[in-house]
Write a protein that holds these residues in place. Structure first.
Motif, PDB file in Angstrom:
ATOM      1  N   ALA A   2       0.838  -1.195   0.000  1.00  0.00           N
ATOM      2  CA  ALA A   2       0.000   0.000   0.000  1.00  0.00           C
ATOM      3  C   ALA A   2       0.878   1.252   0.000  1.00  0.00           C
ATOM      4  O   ALA A   2       1.932   1.287   0.631  1.00  0.00           O
ATOM      5  CB  ALA A   2      -0.910   0.008   1.224  1.00  0.00           C
ATOM      6  N   THR A   3       0.426   2.264  -0.730  1.00  0.00           N
ATOM      7  CA  THR A   3       1.106   3.554  -0.777  1.00  0.00           C
ATOM      8  C   THR A   3       0.092   4.639  -0.458  1.00  0.00           C
ATOM      9  O   THR A   3      -1.018   4.623  -0.990  1.00  0.00           O
ATOM     10  CB  THR A   3       1.720   3.810  -2.167  1.00  0.00           C
ATOM     11  OG1 THR A   3       2.581   2.719  -2.506  1.00  0.00           O
ATOM     12  CG2 THR A   3       2.505   5.101  -2.193  1.00  0.00           C
ATOM     13  N   GLN A   4       0.500   5.564   0.406  1.00  0.00           N
ATOM     14  CA  GLN A   4      -0.397   6.650   0.790  1.00  0.00           C
ATOM     15  C   GLN A   4       0.079   7.964   0.194  1.00  0.00           C
ATOM     16  O   GLN A   4       1.282   8.203   0.059  1.00  0.00           O
ATOM     17  CB  GLN A   4      -0.476   6.764   2.310  1.00  0.00           C
ATOM     18  CG  GLN A   4      -1.117   5.546   2.934  1.00  0.00           C
ATOM     19  CD  GLN A   4      -1.132   5.597   4.441  1.00  0.00           C
ATOM     20  OE1 GLN A   4      -0.478   6.423   5.063  1.00  0.00           O
ATOM     21  NE2 GLN A   4      -1.887   4.681   5.051  1.00  0.00           N
ATOM     22  N   TYR A   5      -0.897   8.807  -0.147  1.00  0.00           N
ATOM     23  CA  TYR A   5      -0.652  10.115  -0.727  1.00  0.00           C
ATOM     24  C   TYR A   5      -1.521  11.132   0.001  1.00  0.00           C
ATOM     25  O   TYR A   5      -2.569  10.791   0.532  1.00  0.00           O
ATOM     26  CB  TYR A   5      -1.041  10.148  -2.219  1.00  0.00           C
ATOM     27  CG  TYR A   5      -0.381   9.083  -3.069  1.00  0.00           C
ATOM     28  CD1 TYR A   5       0.813   9.345  -3.725  1.00  0.00           C
ATOM     29  CD2 TYR A   5      -0.968   7.836  -3.217  1.00  0.00           C
ATOM     30  CE1 TYR A   5       1.408   8.382  -4.526  1.00  0.00           C
ATOM     31  CE2 TYR A   5      -0.378   6.858  -4.004  1.00  0.00           C
ATOM     32  CZ  TYR A   5       0.814   7.132  -4.666  1.00  0.00           C
ATOM     33  OH  TYR A   5       1.396   6.175  -5.445  1.00  0.00           O
ATOM     34  N   GLU A   6      -1.109  12.400  -0.036  1.00  0.00           N
ATOM     35  CA  GLU A   6      -1.931  13.459   0.560  1.00  0.00           C
ATOM     36  C   GLU A   6      -3.125  13.795  -0.321  1.00  0.00           C
ATOM     37  O   GLU A   6      -4.164  14.220   0.176  1.00  0.00           O
ATOM     38  CB  GLU A   6      -1.095  14.714   0.782  1.00  0.00           C
ATOM     39  CG  GLU A   6      -0.093  14.568   1.902  1.00  0.00           C
ATOM     40  CD  GLU A   6       0.654  15.854   2.169  1.00  0.00           C
ATOM     41  OE1 GLU A   6       0.179  16.942   1.750  1.00  0.00           O
ATOM     42  OE2 GLU A   6       1.721  15.780   2.803  1.00  0.00           O
ATOM     43  N   ASN A   7      -2.970  13.632  -1.636  1.00  0.00           N
ATOM     44  CA  ASN A   7      -4.049  13.954  -2.561  1.00  0.00           C
ATOM     45  C   ASN A   7      -3.862  13.180  -3.860  1.00  0.00           C
ATOM     46  O   ASN A   7      -2.932  12.387  -3.988  1.00  0.00           O
ATOM     47  CB  ASN A   7      -4.147  15.467  -2.804  1.00  0.00           C
ATOM     48  CG  ASN A   7      -2.812  16.082  -3.148  1.00  0.00           C
ATOM     49  OD1 ASN A   7      -2.031  15.516  -3.886  1.00  0.00           O
ATOM     50  ND2 ASN A   7      -2.547  17.251  -2.601  1.00  0.00           N
ATOM     51  N   LEU A   8      -4.751  13.422  -4.806  1.00  0.00           N
ATOM     52  CA  LEU A   8      -4.699  12.724  -6.089  1.00  0.00           C
ATOM     53  C   LEU A   8      -3.636  13.334  -6.989  1.00  0.00           C
ATOM     54  O   LEU A   8      -3.482  14.549  -7.051  1.00  0.00           O
ATOM     55  CB  LEU A   8      -6.055  12.802  -6.795  1.00  0.00           C
ATOM     56  CG  LEU A   8      -7.213  12.090  -6.118  1.00  0.00           C
ATOM     57  CD1 LEU A   8      -8.529  12.464  -6.785  1.00  0.00           C
ATOM     58  CD2 LEU A   8      -6.994  10.585  -6.144  1.00  0.00           C
ATOM     59  N   ASN A   9      -2.937  12.479  -7.720  1.00  0.00           N
ATOM     60  CA  ASN A   9      -2.008  12.945  -8.750  1.00  0.00           C
ATOM     61  C   ASN A   9      -2.624  12.667 -10.124  1.00  0.00           C
ATOM     62  O   ASN A   9      -3.726  12.108 -10.215  1.00  0.00           O
ATOM     63  CB  ASN A   9      -0.632  12.289  -8.580  1.00  0.00           C
ATOM     64  CG  ASN A   9      -0.690  10.770  -8.656  1.00  0.00           C
ATOM     65  OD1 ASN A   9      -1.462  10.197  -9.425  1.00  0.00           O
ATOM     66  ND2 ASN A   9       0.121  10.104  -7.837  1.00  0.00           N
TER      67      ASN A   9
END
Length: 184
Positions: A2-9
């Motif tokens: 799993a990878t987490q991001y602050e927002n959508l790219n």
């Protein structure tokens, strides 16, 4: 995995745009957790931290009732095509009904429908991807026209009556505020 991001790219936004189906999950402080499949060209990414989706009239109205109690929502997409991927967006959402000022402007982002019941304006708190290796391959066969035909047959008065008789409370008997604003 799993990878987490602050927002959508851009890559994740393109993945969302290619999907024909997503799932929405909400829950109140007690009672049942609701997970609903959504389709029918009902979602737009408006920015890296903002999504809107239009909820059409249906048998239940759990999302509106849950958000009136606890403002949290998870949206999920599964890549059923060649590249496996599961994408979850966690956030909060503002519920807009047809009586609300911003409703018409946001509703204009979608094809016309007399069944439009709410628009959820989602603010993204976190994005997470995971592998999706166990998700089966599935082919898209097309949209169903059952809901659109049902709504056209009912007409605006029939939809209003349906909201009054079937959409004012959740299955746990919590108010959805479909006909009147949240008091508070």
């Amino acid at each position: 995995m799993a990878t987490q991001y602050e927002n959508l790219n851009d890559t994740l936004t393109k993945f969302i745009a290619a999907q024909h189906l997503f799932f929405c999950a909400t829950a109140g402080p007690g009672g049942r957790v609701n997970v609903s499949p959504k389709g029918m060209d009902s979602l737009r990414v408006l920015g890296p931290d903002r999504i809107i989706w239009r909820n059409l009239t249906g048998s239940g109205n759990e999302t509106a009732g849950h958000l009136a109690q606890i403002n949290r929502m998870t949206l999920m997409w599964c890549g059923f095509e060649k590249k496996p991927l599961i994408l979850r967006v966690y956030g909060t959402a503002r519920t807009l009904h047809p009586r609300d000022g911003d409703f018409d402007a946001l509703n204009s982002e979608f094809p016309p429908s007399i069944a439009a019941r709410q628009i959820y304006d989602v603010t993204i708190d976190m994005v997470q991807t995971s592998c999706g290796y166990a998700v089966p391959f599935m082919d898209y066969a097309g949209e169903r026209d059952v809901l659109a035909n049902w709504a056209e047959d009912k007409g605006p008065d029939g939809i209003a009556e349906y909201w009054e008789t079937r959409n004012q409370t959740t299955i746990d008997n919590d108010p959805t505020f479909i006909l009147s604003p949240v008091k508070g």
